[in-house]
Design a protein around this motif. Structure first.
Motif, PDB file in Angstrom:
ATOM      1  N   TYR A  21       0.827  -1.209   0.000  1.00 19.72           N
ATOM      2  CA  TYR A  21       0.000   0.000   0.000  1.00 19.72           C
ATOM      3  C   TYR A  21       0.861   1.258   0.000  1.00 19.72           C
ATOM      4  O   TYR A  21       0.494   2.277  -0.605  1.00 19.72           O
ATOM      5  N   ARG A  22       1.997   1.200   0.675  1.00 11.38           N
ATOM      6  CA  ARG A  22       2.895   2.360   0.685  1.00 11.38           C
ATOM      7  C   ARG A  22       3.358   2.697  -0.733  1.00 11.38           C
ATOM      8  O   ARG A  22       3.469   3.870  -1.110  1.00 11.38           O
TER       9      ARG A  22
ATOM     10  N   ARG B 111       0.278   4.252  -2.814  1.00  8.89           N
ATOM     11  CA  ARG B 111      -0.053   5.597  -2.350  1.00  8.89           C
ATOM     12  C   ARG B 111       1.097   6.567  -2.591  1.00  8.89           C
ATOM     13  O   ARG B 111       0.869   7.745  -2.864  1.00  8.89           O
TER      14      ARG B 111
ATOM     15  N   GLU C  52       0.780   7.660  -6.128  1.00  8.06           N
ATOM     16  CA  GLU C  52      -0.273   8.665  -6.278  1.00  8.06           C
ATOM     17  C   GLU C  52       0.221  10.035  -5.838  1.00  8.06           C
ATOM     18  O   GLU C  52      -0.068  11.052  -6.477  1.00  8.06           O
ATOM     19  N   SER C  53       0.971  10.071  -4.746  1.00 11.90           N
ATOM     20  CA  SER C  53       1.492  11.343  -4.250  1.00 11.90           C
ATOM     21  C   SER C  53       2.441  11.982  -5.259  1.00 11.90           C
ATOM     22  O   SER C  53       2.454  13.207  -5.427  1.00 11.90           O
TER      23      SER C  53
ATOM     24  N   THR D 112      -3.815   4.500 -11.676  1.00 15.57           N
ATOM     25  CA  THR D 112      -4.360   3.372 -10.912  1.00 15.57           C
ATOM     26  C   THR D 112      -4.437   2.119 -11.770  1.00 15.57           C
ATOM     27  O   THR D 112      -4.015   1.032 -11.355  1.00 15.57           O
TER      28      THR D 112
ATOM     29  N   LEU E 129      -2.069   5.308   5.559  1.00 10.73           N
ATOM     30  CA  LEU E 129      -1.617   5.441   4.179  1.00 10.73           C
ATOM     31  C   LEU E 129      -2.770   5.697   3.224  1.00 10.73           C
ATOM     32  O   LEU E 129      -2.620   6.433   2.232  1.00 10.73           O
ATOM     33  N   ASN E 130      -3.930   5.107   3.481  1.00 11.43           N
ATOM     34  CA  ASN E 130      -5.030   5.161   2.525  1.00 11.43           C
ATOM     35  C   ASN E 130      -5.949   6.362   2.708  1.00 11.43           C
ATOM     36  O   ASN E 130      -6.621   6.778   1.757  1.00 11.43           O
TER      37      ASN E 130
ATOM     38  N   ALA F 178      -5.643   9.270   0.208  1.00  9.62           N
ATOM     39  CA  ALA F 178      -6.089   9.002  -1.165  1.00  9.62           C
ATOM     40  C   ALA F 178      -7.491   9.556  -1.386  1.00  9.62           C
ATOM     41  O   ALA F 178      -7.786  10.133  -2.449  1.00  9.62           O
TER      42      ALA F 178
ATOM     43  N   GLU G 122      -7.318  13.469  -1.302  1.00 15.93           N
ATOM     44  CA  GLU G 122      -6.797  14.033  -2.551  1.00 15.93           C
ATOM     45  C   GLU G 122      -7.846  14.008  -3.642  1.00 15.93           C
ATOM     46  O   GLU G 122      -8.013  14.987  -4.394  1.00 15.93           O
TER      47      GLU G 122
ATOM     48  N   HIS H  29     -13.676   6.631  -5.733  1.00 14.81           N
ATOM     49  CA  HIS H  29     -12.467   5.824  -5.517  1.00 14.81           C
ATOM     50  C   HIS H  29     -12.781   4.341  -5.688  1.00 14.81           C
ATOM     51  O   HIS H  29     -12.017   3.596  -6.303  1.00 14.81           O
TER      52      HIS H  29
ATOM     53  N   SER I 228     -11.132   1.931  -8.497  1.00 14.23           N
ATOM     54  CA  SER I 228     -10.439   0.729  -8.031  1.00 14.23           C
ATOM     55  C   SER I 228     -11.056  -0.532  -8.625  1.00 14.23           C
ATOM     56  O   SER I 228     -10.333  -1.455  -9.030  1.00 14.23           O
TER      57      SER I 228
END
Length: 229
Positions: free
Chosen positions: A80-81, A84, A87-88, A108, A142-143, A146, A149, A173, A177
């Motif tokens: 997940y890190r 994400r 995405e950042s 994505t 972390l999520n 998302a 944003e 989202h 996904s």
């Protein structure tokens, strides 16, 4: 002829294994463990195999991660890190809302298809009813950004009259996904039933583009039918 003390010391130094960077060792373990867990699941993964492939020991793995489930949870967190963090790196706040949403959708879709191990890890965690996610403050932390944003992109688009009102960021989202996840999770069964034309490089590029198009068509404000312009 007898060896000098200096020569003996140099030979001993060369024979001694080089010390490995602890952080590098942890990264190697996590990388290999991701492959092992994503291929074999939590119960089927073997710590012996991970140790052998990383040239370390079970004892060292347990030293770093506690136990098998601790290692699995860390692998899940790192997966997940990565997504994400990607995405950042998109820096959506610097783009106009339409370009930002298009870029997020494309990222994505493309991230998921290029990282099938991530999708398999999420599927495995769902088999376990999200037990390890519940134990991880890291994954929740972390999520959360998302959604924030995406909410920011939607608000900017609505403020400019580009996006229609009433769109929920969490639901959007979910939709992005879902479209991206199915492409990987069901690739084997879908291609066996219908052929693999959608899973060629050209087919995947087309799907990526069309997923972004579908999301934008859903979000974009439609012109008033009674407006002659």
């Amino acid at each position: 002829m007898a060896m000098t003390e200096d020569a003996t010391a140099e030979d001993t130094k060369q024979m001694r294994p080089a010390k490995r960077d602890p952080e590098g060792v942890r990264r190697d373990i996590l990388t290999v463990a991701m492959e092992e867990f994503s291929q074999n699941g939590l119960s089927g993964a073997r710590i012996d195999e991970i140790a052998a492939r990383t040239r370390t020991s079970k004892r060292m793995i347990y030293y770093y991660f506690g136990d098998k489930e601790g290692l699995y949870q860390r692998v899940l967190e790192e997966a997940y890190r990565k997504v994400r963090g990607g995405e950042s790196d998109l820096e959506l706040s610097g783009l106009d809302p339409v370009a930002a949403l298009d870029k997020l959708c494309r990222f994505t879709f493309d991230h998921h298809r290029r990282n099938p191990a991530f999708i398999r890890m999420v599927m495995i965690e769902n088999i376990h009813h999200g037990r390890h996610m519940q134990l991880s403050d890291t994954i929740r932390g972390l999520n959360r950004p998302a959604i924030e944003e995406l909410q920011s992109v939607l608000k900017r688009g609505q403020a400019q009259g580009l996006f229609r009102p009433g769109i929920d960021a969490l639901e959007l989202h979910w939709q992005i996904s879902a479209l991206s996840f199915f492409n990987v999770s069901n690739a084997a069964s879908f291609s066996l039933i219908f052929g693999d034309v959608l899973f060629t490089p050209e087919g995947q590029e087309q799907l990526s583009r069309h997923v972004a198009d579908m999301v934008l068509r859903y979000v974009l404000r439609q012109p008033d039918r009674h407006d002659p312009g």
